[in-house]
Scaffold this active site. Sequence first.
Site, PDB file in Angstrom:
ATOM      1  N   SER A 147      12.050 -20.919  -7.376  1.00  0.00           N
ATOM      2  CA  SER A 147      11.650 -22.221  -6.812  1.00  0.00           C
ATOM      3  C   SER A 147      12.813 -22.758  -5.998  1.00  0.00           C
ATOM      4  CB  SER A 147      11.334 -23.211  -7.943  1.00  0.00           C
ATOM      5  OG  SER A 147      11.219 -24.533  -7.426  1.00  0.00           O
ATOM      6  N   TYR A 152      14.305 -26.960 -15.779  1.00  0.00           N
ATOM      7  CA  TYR A 152      13.474 -26.218 -14.821  1.00  0.00           C
ATOM      8  C   TYR A 152      14.353 -25.680 -13.675  1.00  0.00           C
ATOM      9  CZ  TYR A 152       9.787 -25.214 -11.415  1.00  0.00           C
ATOM     10  OH  TYR A 152       8.954 -24.593 -10.509  1.00  0.00           O
TER      11      TYR A 152
HETATM   12  N1  LIG Z   1       3.275 -25.452  -7.220  1.00  0.00           N
HETATM   13  C1  LIG Z   1       4.482 -25.630  -6.729  1.00  0.00           C
HETATM   14  O1  LIG Z   1       4.730 -26.558  -5.927  1.00  0.00           O
HETATM   15  C2  LIG Z   1       5.598 -24.691  -7.120  1.00  0.00           C
HETATM   16  C3  LIG Z   1       6.816 -24.811  -6.451  1.00  0.00           C
HETATM   17  C4  LIG Z   1       7.857 -23.944  -6.774  1.00  0.00           C
HETATM   18  C5  LIG Z   1       7.679 -22.971  -7.754  1.00  0.00           C
HETATM   19  N2  LIG Z   1       6.482 -22.895  -8.412  1.00  0.00           N
HETATM   20  C6  LIG Z   1       6.377 -21.855  -9.440  1.00  0.00           C
HETATM   21  O2  LIG Z   1       5.214 -21.091  -9.194  1.00  0.00           O
HETATM   22  C7  LIG Z   1       4.763 -20.510 -10.419  1.00  0.00           C
HETATM   23  C8  LIG Z   1       3.271 -20.754 -10.561  1.00  0.00           C
HETATM   24  O3  LIG Z   1       3.057 -22.147 -10.610  1.00  0.00           O
HETATM   25  P1  LIG Z   1       1.708 -22.842 -10.123  1.00  0.00           P
HETATM   26  O4  LIG Z   1       2.097 -23.993  -9.292  1.00  0.00           O
HETATM   27  O5  LIG Z   1       0.781 -21.826  -9.600  1.00  0.00           O
HETATM   28  O6  LIG Z   1       1.238 -23.460 -11.537  1.00  0.00           O
HETATM   29  P2  LIG Z   1      -0.157 -23.408 -12.319  1.00  0.00           P
HETATM   30  O7  LIG Z   1      -0.014 -24.429 -13.403  1.00  0.00           O
HETATM   31  O8  LIG Z   1      -1.305 -23.485 -11.383  1.00  0.00           O
HETATM   32  O9  LIG Z   1      -0.137 -21.940 -12.971  1.00  0.00           O
HETATM   33  C9  LIG Z   1       0.749 -21.595 -14.001  1.00  0.00           C
HETATM   34  C10 LIG Z   1       0.039 -20.622 -14.929  1.00  0.00           C
HETATM   35  O10 LIG Z   1       0.987 -20.192 -15.932  1.00  0.00           O
HETATM   36  C11 LIG Z   1       0.308 -20.146 -17.178  1.00  0.00           C
HETATM   37  N3  LIG Z   1       1.275 -20.290 -18.279  1.00  0.00           N
HETATM   38  C12 LIG Z   1       1.944 -21.402 -18.653  1.00  0.00           C
HETATM   39  N4  LIG Z   1       2.683 -21.150 -19.751  1.00  0.00           N
HETATM   40  C13 LIG Z   1       2.495 -19.842 -20.058  1.00  0.00           C
HETATM   41  C14 LIG Z   1       2.968 -18.998 -21.096  1.00  0.00           C
HETATM   42  N5  LIG Z   1       3.776 -19.451 -22.069  1.00  0.00           N
HETATM   43  N6  LIG Z   1       2.562 -17.707 -21.112  1.00  0.00           N
HETATM   44  C15 LIG Z   1       1.709 -17.226 -20.164  1.00  0.00           C
HETATM   45  N7  LIG Z   1       1.204 -17.985 -19.174  1.00  0.00           N
HETATM   46  C16 LIG Z   1       1.589 -19.277 -19.118  1.00  0.00           C
HETATM   47  C17 LIG Z   1      -0.661 -21.325 -17.131  1.00  0.00           C
HETATM   48  O11 LIG Z   1      -1.718 -21.192 -18.089  1.00  0.00           O
HETATM   49  C18 LIG Z   1      -1.134 -21.274 -15.682  1.00  0.00           C
HETATM   50  O12 LIG Z   1      -2.315 -20.491 -15.548  1.00  0.00           O
HETATM   51  C19 LIG Z   1       5.627 -21.123 -11.520  1.00  0.00           C
HETATM   52  O13 LIG Z   1       6.660 -20.223 -11.848  1.00  0.00           O
HETATM   53  C20 LIG Z   1       6.204 -22.364 -10.863  1.00  0.00           C
HETATM   54  O14 LIG Z   1       7.424 -22.759 -11.432  1.00  0.00           O
HETATM   55  C21 LIG Z   1       5.436 -23.712  -8.115  1.00  0.00           C
END
Ligand SMILES: NC(=O)c1ccc[n+]([C@@H]2O[C@H](COP(=O)([O-])OP(=O)(O)OC[C@H]3O[C@@H](n4cnc5c(N)ncnc54)[C@H](O)[C@@H]3O)[C@@H](O)[C@H]2O)c1
Length: 271
Positions: A145, A158
């Site tokens: 991220s 985080y």
């Molecule tokens: N959305 C953003 O703006 C953003 C920005 C930077 C980084 N990210 C990163 O992208 C990745 C995906 O995030 P997203 O935005 O798609 O979120 P999201 O909440 O849509 O998806 C995250 C998924 O991870 C699963 N999860 C959570 N805890 C878990 C565990 N203990 N074991 C297995 N699965 C688990 C959840 O059930 C969910 O389906 C993450 O690593 C997040 O930190 C997202």
Amino acid sequence: MNRFENKVAIVTGGASGIGAAVCRRIVAEGGKVAVADVSGDRAEVLAKELGPAGFAVQFDAAEASSIEKMVEATVQHFGRLDVLHNNAADVSAPIQMGDTTAVDIDIAIWDRVMQVNLRGYLLGCKYAIPHIIRSGGGSIVNTASGAGARGDLVRIAYGVSKGAIYTLTKYVAAQYAHQGVRCNAVAPGLVMTPALEGSPPGMMEILKRHTLLEFGKPEDIAALVTFLASGEAAYITGQVYGIDGGLLMHNPMHADLKDYMEQAAAAHAAA
Ligand SMILES: NC(=O)c1ccc[n+]([C@@H]2O[C@H](COP(=O)([O-])OP(=O)(O)OC[C@H]3O[C@@H](n4cnc5c(N)ncnc54)[C@H](O)[C@@H]3O)[C@@H](O)[C@H]2O)c1
């Protein structure tokens, strides 16, 4: 494009947001994918949509034995493993609310974030790499991220967990390159997924003001992840790619200077 023909991938956190977009793209390009998520129900829904190329695996990235079983179940189901997308993170509301500052953070929150977001990625590599090598080599893509590349007012755990992914990526790349395993990372900015959509309205305005392009879509990130996972990126390893619509590349005063210059131009025109 059929970049994933005869290839098998695991996508952790695959049932939602960025992970789900990656699963869909891999299958659209001829691959097979394990939708690996703590929510077995949502993983099942997506796997059903994907048809025989999709396989739902419920697992918990906080538990080593659960990660090992998830990898083994995937290899047993599809017969091989070529790609691991380490992507799951605990972005649940209680964790986000409790992830504050160096002084105020409850250490249990810190430990939980490190357990899922960092240790979970290492364990994914630990159990997947031997299978990827057995398949003749392949690719790992970690979701880091932009929060790992700078300091911020809150979410210290985080940010540190994501910063560590930059380093983990380089170590894995260095240690397994000679066995045909590449490892890269993507560092998204602000992507419209359930995690971001829950932000309060005032906060969304601030975030928008500082992003040069619009907020990203999960499909934007999936395009880069699948490129890095595919043979097209055969000569790329150990790299972390920012994909953030210009959130972190500009002068930190950009938005304020833009307002200032617009006001100065309006005052000049009125004079
Ligand atoms: N959305 C953003 O703006 C953003 C920005 C930077 C980084 N990210 C990163 O992208 C990745 C995906 O995030 P997203 O935005 O798609 O979120 P999201 O909440 O849509 O998806 C995250 C998924 O991870 C699963 N999860 C959570 N805890 C878990 C565990 N203990 N074991 C297995 N699965 C688990 C959840 O059930 C969910 O389906 C993450 O690593 C997040 O930190 C997202």
